[in-house]
Design a protein around this motif. Structure first.
Motif, PDB file in Angstrom:
ATOM      1  N   VAL A   2       0.859  -1.187   0.000  1.00  0.00           N
ATOM      2  CA  VAL A   2       0.000   0.000   0.000  1.00  0.00           C
ATOM      3  C   VAL A   2       0.894   1.236   0.000  1.00  0.00           C
ATOM      4  N   ASP A   3       0.630   2.168  -0.915  1.00  0.00           N
ATOM      5  CA  ASP A   3       1.374   3.428  -0.958  1.00  0.00           C
ATOM      6  C   ASP A   3       0.794   4.340   0.122  1.00  0.00           C
ATOM      7  N   VAL A   4       1.343   4.242   1.328  1.00  0.00           N
ATOM      8  CA  VAL A   4       0.796   4.984   2.465  1.00  0.00           C
ATOM      9  C   VAL A   4       0.909   6.502   2.260  1.00  0.00           C
ATOM     10  N   PRO A   5       2.037   7.045   1.759  1.00  0.00           N
ATOM     11  CA  PRO A   5       2.087   8.493   1.527  1.00  0.00           C
ATOM     12  C   PRO A   5       1.022   8.984   0.537  1.00  0.00           C
ATOM     13  N   ALA A   6       0.782   8.220  -0.528  1.00  0.00           N
ATOM     14  CA  ALA A   6      -0.251   8.618  -1.492  1.00  0.00           C
ATOM     15  C   ALA A   6      -1.624   8.581  -0.843  1.00  0.00           C
ATOM     16  N   ALA A   7      -1.873   7.571  -0.029  1.00  0.00           N
ATOM     17  CA  ALA A   7      -3.146   7.487   0.679  1.00  0.00           C
ATOM     18  C   ALA A   7      -3.313   8.668   1.629  1.00  0.00           C
ATOM     19  N   THR A   8      -2.233   9.032   2.305  1.00  0.00           N
ATOM     20  CA  THR A   8      -2.289  10.147   3.259  1.00  0.00           C
ATOM     21  C   THR A   8      -2.619  11.444   2.549  1.00  0.00           C
ATOM     22  N   ARG A   9      -1.969  11.699   1.414  1.00  0.00           N
ATOM     23  CA  ARG A   9      -2.251  12.926   0.660  1.00  0.00           C
ATOM     24  C   ARG A   9      -3.707  12.983   0.231  1.00  0.00           C
ATOM     25  N   ALA A  10      -4.282  11.823  -0.071  1.00  0.00           N
ATOM     26  CA  ALA A  10      -5.680  11.780  -0.521  1.00  0.00           C
ATOM     27  C   ALA A  10      -6.666  11.734   0.637  1.00  0.00           C
ATOM     28  N   GLY A  11      -6.159  11.705   1.869  1.00  0.00           N
ATOM     29  CA  GLY A  11      -7.046  11.647   3.021  1.00  0.00           C
ATOM     30  C   GLY A  11      -7.650  10.279   3.253  1.00  0.00           C
ATOM     31  N   CYS A  35     -13.246   7.641  14.145  1.00  0.00           N
ATOM     32  CA  CYS A  35     -11.807   7.593  13.929  1.00  0.00           C
ATOM     33  C   CYS A  35     -11.235   6.276  14.430  1.00  0.00           C
ATOM     34  N   VAL A  36     -10.169   5.840  13.788  1.00  0.00           N
ATOM     35  CA  VAL A  36      -9.445   4.643  14.214  1.00  0.00           C
ATOM     36  C   VAL A  36      -8.039   5.105  14.605  1.00  0.00           C
ATOM     37  N   PRO A  37      -7.819   5.378  15.895  1.00  0.00           N
ATOM     38  CA  PRO A  37      -6.536   5.967  16.306  1.00  0.00           C
ATOM     39  C   PRO A  37      -5.324   5.113  15.963  1.00  0.00           C
ATOM     40  N   GLU A  38      -5.520   3.785  15.889  1.00  0.00           N
ATOM     41  CA  GLU A  38      -4.384   2.914  15.614  1.00  0.00           C
ATOM     42  C   GLU A  38      -4.116   2.736  14.129  1.00  0.00           C
ATOM     43  N   ALA A  39      -4.785   3.513  13.276  1.00  0.00           N
ATOM     44  CA  ALA A  39      -4.540   3.430  11.839  1.00  0.00           C
ATOM     45  C   ALA A  39      -3.079   3.732  11.527  1.00  0.00           C
ATOM     46  N   VAL A  40      -2.583   3.158  10.440  1.00  0.00           N
ATOM     47  CA  VAL A  40      -1.168   3.290  10.073  1.00  0.00           C
ATOM     48  C   VAL A  40      -0.772   4.745   9.862  1.00  0.00           C
ATOM     49  N   ASN A  41      -1.626   5.533   9.212  1.00  0.00           N
ATOM     50  CA  ASN A  41      -1.269   6.906   8.867  1.00  0.00           C
ATOM     51  C   ASN A  41      -2.045   7.942   9.676  1.00  0.00           C
ATOM     52  N   VAL A  42      -2.425   7.590  10.898  1.00  0.00           N
ATOM     53  CA  VAL A  42      -3.022   8.545  11.827  1.00  0.00           C
ATOM     54  C   VAL A  42      -2.184   8.516  13.096  1.00  0.00           C
ATOM     55  N   SER A  92      -9.538  15.087   6.599  1.00  0.00           N
ATOM     56  CA  SER A  92      -9.697  13.950   7.499  1.00  0.00           C
ATOM     57  C   SER A  92      -8.592  13.964   8.535  1.00  0.00           C
ATOM     58  N   TYR A  93      -8.707  13.077   9.506  1.00  0.00           N
ATOM     59  CA  TYR A  93      -7.631  12.930  10.487  1.00  0.00           C
ATOM     60  C   TYR A  93      -6.333  12.490   9.811  1.00  0.00           C
ATOM     61  N   VAL A  94      -6.461  11.932   8.612  1.00  0.00           N
ATOM     62  CA  VAL A  94      -5.288  11.442   7.888  1.00  0.00           C
ATOM     63  C   VAL A  94      -4.516  12.591   7.253  1.00  0.00           C
ATOM     64  N   ASN A  95      -5.208  13.435   6.489  1.00  0.00           N
ATOM     65  CA  ASN A  95      -4.485  14.440   5.705  1.00  0.00           C
ATOM     66  C   ASN A  95      -4.439  15.820   6.343  1.00  0.00           C
ATOM     67  N   ALA A  96      -5.085  16.011   7.502  1.00  0.00           N
ATOM     68  CA  ALA A  96      -5.090  17.329   8.126  1.00  0.00           C
ATOM     69  C   ALA A  96      -3.677  17.848   8.411  1.00  0.00           C
ATOM     70  N   PRO A  97      -2.751  17.051   8.980  1.00  0.00           N
ATOM     71  CA  PRO A  97      -1.397  17.589   9.213  1.00  0.00           C
ATOM     72  C   PRO A  97      -0.688  18.003   7.937  1.00  0.00           C
ATOM     73  N   LEU A  98      -0.860  17.211   6.865  1.00  0.00           N
ATOM     74  CA  LEU A  98      -0.217  17.536   5.597  1.00  0.00           C
ATOM     75  C   LEU A  98      -0.802  18.812   5.001  1.00  0.00           C
ATOM     76  N   LEU A  99      -2.129  18.952   5.029  1.00  0.00           N
ATOM     77  CA  LEU A  99      -2.772  20.158   4.507  1.00  0.00           C
ATOM     78  C   LEU A  99      -2.353  21.387   5.302  1.00  0.00           C
ATOM     79  N   ALA A 100      -2.224  21.229   6.612  1.00  0.00           N
ATOM     80  CA  ALA A 100      -1.778  22.348   7.445  1.00  0.00           C
ATOM     81  C   ALA A 100      -0.354  22.750   7.092  1.00  0.00           C
ATOM     82  N   GLN A 101       0.503  21.760   6.920  1.00  0.00           N
ATOM     83  CA  GLN A 101       1.901  22.038   6.572  1.00  0.00           C
ATOM     84  C   GLN A 101       1.994  22.790   5.251  1.00  0.00           C
TER      85      GLN A 101
END
Length: 549
Positions: A96-105, A324-331, A399-408
């Motif tokens: 799984v391309d985790v960075p690509a998934a994170t960018r897409a939320g 939310c799933v706090p134990e998710a790989v990219n959260v 989402s909880y996934v991409n919020a840090p990236l969007l903020a950055q």
């Protein structure tokens, strides 16, 4: 778990409209996993190894459930325009391309503990197999050769086992090998020696472990740091005649260097369940009589597959239900238990309200928690505030996934501050604040009225209020000294206003002669109506918040 009679709707069609969220399953899963998805989703299936079929099916999917054979890369994630979650029924997410998934939320969830018992038990089996030449003796016998002396082995009892990586699996291996009367050493820079000693394991440096161990087992993830860890240098430092087992990840043991060490006799035997490139059906190691090889069977038990499928299905169901799933790989949000969950929703709303009050988001977002809640891990509240604040200024899903990236990307930082219990005017309080370009600090504060109760707004922009934080809301800062409610009500043109939910804010900071009018309204207020109402009371600032926006 849901009863078997409540299984999800099954469909073989790839992209037809449906009222239920669609979960695409691309590989064979335990029937229990499908049951665990529940009755509120529609299950569709396709072969994940058929690239064209996968890309055709993804646009209609809200979630995709895979094992190790399906490649969910950036192209697949882009094709899944509705995707909210990728579930990997297993531990590793290499496919799984985790960075690509994170960018897409898109959240990525897995089952990190589902196979730990199975992997530990396989390690024990491989230790016994490499010590006693069990597979080789069996193969010779099948070929008609009775060769007892050829396959003389060694005992485990009294020998030293070096465990490289004392995480969940390594700890279970240690627990089991104590029963074989082995001396246990471990190398893991992230494990405290005190914790290891309680388990009967002595922590050492890697050099000491290599020099003293009769048997070595590897239990590490494959990272840039661990790839090739057991290579030329390490294999030069091992105790002569050591036997090595790797059932963790391929590439941690350098297979070329291992082959040379086996040929030279520095390593007496090796048992491998994993390889640098998989599937692996042709390796020089397979030519050696002192090598035991299995095709990545670590999680290959009925129990582990059922646990992995059920665990990831339950996580997927949570995501599709908006939780939310706090134990998710990219959260990265720490621990979230049942008591903290309602504070997440409250803090997210406070973040959205702050953005509306500040007419945008800039600089740093401060999240301050005070009172009883500080006794919990409140890391998640910083992320919740950021998600809420961004949702008012970013096009597309936040989402909880991409919020840090969007903020950055927008130059927005965040910080979590914690006050001691008892320092809040309420039993617990969350305040979200930020600075305007003028330097003025804008803040909003909220609390929960009690267990199971909704959020209440208790401070806005330095004004003390007491208002349910729910539904559609409108706010006006205006000169004081006159009645505001009637004029605002008339300007809103019949929009329902719950008179019990109108609050004239009392200043708790230096706000001059201004007052704050905060009210819950029966439906979202348009910008035009808001401006008209603001004009009628000479408001200096007005904004609205719609919970469903």
């Amino acid at each position: 778990m849901d009863k078997p009679t409540q299984t999800s709707t099954e469909s073989t069609q790839s992209a037809e409209p449906t009222d239920k969220p669609v979960v695409l399953i691309t590989e064979e899963l335990s029937p229990a996993a499908v049951i665990a998805l529940g009755p509120d989703v529609e299950v569709r299936r396709c072969a994940g190894t058929d690239r064209a079929a996968l890309l055709e099916a993804l646009p209609g999917a809200d979630a995709v459930l895979v094992r190790s054979a399906t490649r969910i890369d950036a192209e697949a994630i882009a094709a899944g325009s509705r995707l909210k979650v990728v579930g990997r029924a297993g531990v590793g997410v290499d496919n799984v391309d985790v960075p690509a998934a994170t960018r897409a939320g898109v959240m990525v969830v897995n089952a990190p503990t589902a196979n730990v018992v199975s992997a530990a038990e396989l390690t024990v089996g491989l230790l016994l197999a490499v010590a006693r030449n069990i597979p080789q003796a069996g193969a010779a016998l099948r070929e008609g050769h009775w060769q007892r002396s050829r396959f003389t082995g060694v005992e485990l009892s009294g020998k030293t086992l070096g465990i490289i990586g004392l995480g969940r699996i390594g700890s279970l291996v240690a627990q089991r090998m104590r029963g074989f009367d082995m001396r246990l050493l471990a190398y893991d820079p992230y494990v405290r020696a005190g914790n290891a000693s309680q388990a009967g394991v002595r922590m050492t440096g890697l050099d000491e472990l290599l020099a003293e161990s009769d048997f070595l087992t590897v239990h590490l993830p494959r990272t840039a740091e661990t790839t090739g860890l057991i290579g030329f240098d390490a294999l030069q430092r091992v105790k002569p005649g050591v036997r090595l087992v790797n059932a963790a990840r391929g590439g941690i043991v350098d297979e070329t260097e291992l082959y040379a060490a086996l040929k030279e006799g520095r390593v007496a035997g090796a048992a491998l369940d994993v390889f640098a490139t998989e599937p692996c059906t042709d390796s020089p190691l397979f030519e050696l009589d002192n090598v035991v090889a299995t095709p990545h069977l670590g999680a290959g038990t009925i129990e582990a597959q059922a646990r992995a499928g059920v665990a990831v299905a339950e996580s997927v169901r949570q995501v599709l239900a908006g939780r939310c799933v706090p134990e998710a790989v990219n959260v990265h949000m720490g621990t979230v238990d049942g008591e903290l969950a309602p504070w997440l929703a409250l803090t997210e709303q406070l973040g959205r309200l702050l953005t509306a009050a500040a007419a945008g988001l800039r600089g740093k977002l401060l999240v301050k928690v005070a009172g009883e809640i500080t006794g919990q891990d409140t890391t998640a509240l910083e992320l919740a505030a950021l998600k809420g604040a961004l949702s008012g200024v970013v096009q597309g899903d936040v989402s909880y996934v991409n919020a840090p990236l969007l903020a950055q990307e927008r130059g927005v930082g965040s910080e979590l501050l914690s006050a001691h219990a008892g320092a809040a005017p309420h039993h617990s309080l969350v305040t979200v604040s930020g600075a305007l370009p003028s330097g003025e600090v804008v803040s909003v504060s909220g609390t929960l009225a009690g267990r199971g109760a909704g959020g209440r707004l208790v401070e806005v922009c330095g004004f003390e209020v007491d208002l349910a934080l729910a539904g559609s809301m409108a706010f006006f800062r205006a000169p004081g000294g006159r009645s505001l409610v009637g004029a605002v009500g008339a300007a809103l043109g019949g929009t329902p206003i719950d008179a019990l939910q109108i609050a004239h804010g009392a200043p708790v900071a230096n706000t001059g002669n201004e007052v704050l009018l905060a009210l819950n309204v029966g439906r979202p207020v348009t910008r035009e109506l808001l401006d008209e109402a603001a004009l009628s009371i000479d408001a200096t600032h007005s904004w609205s918040l719609d919970e469903t926006a």
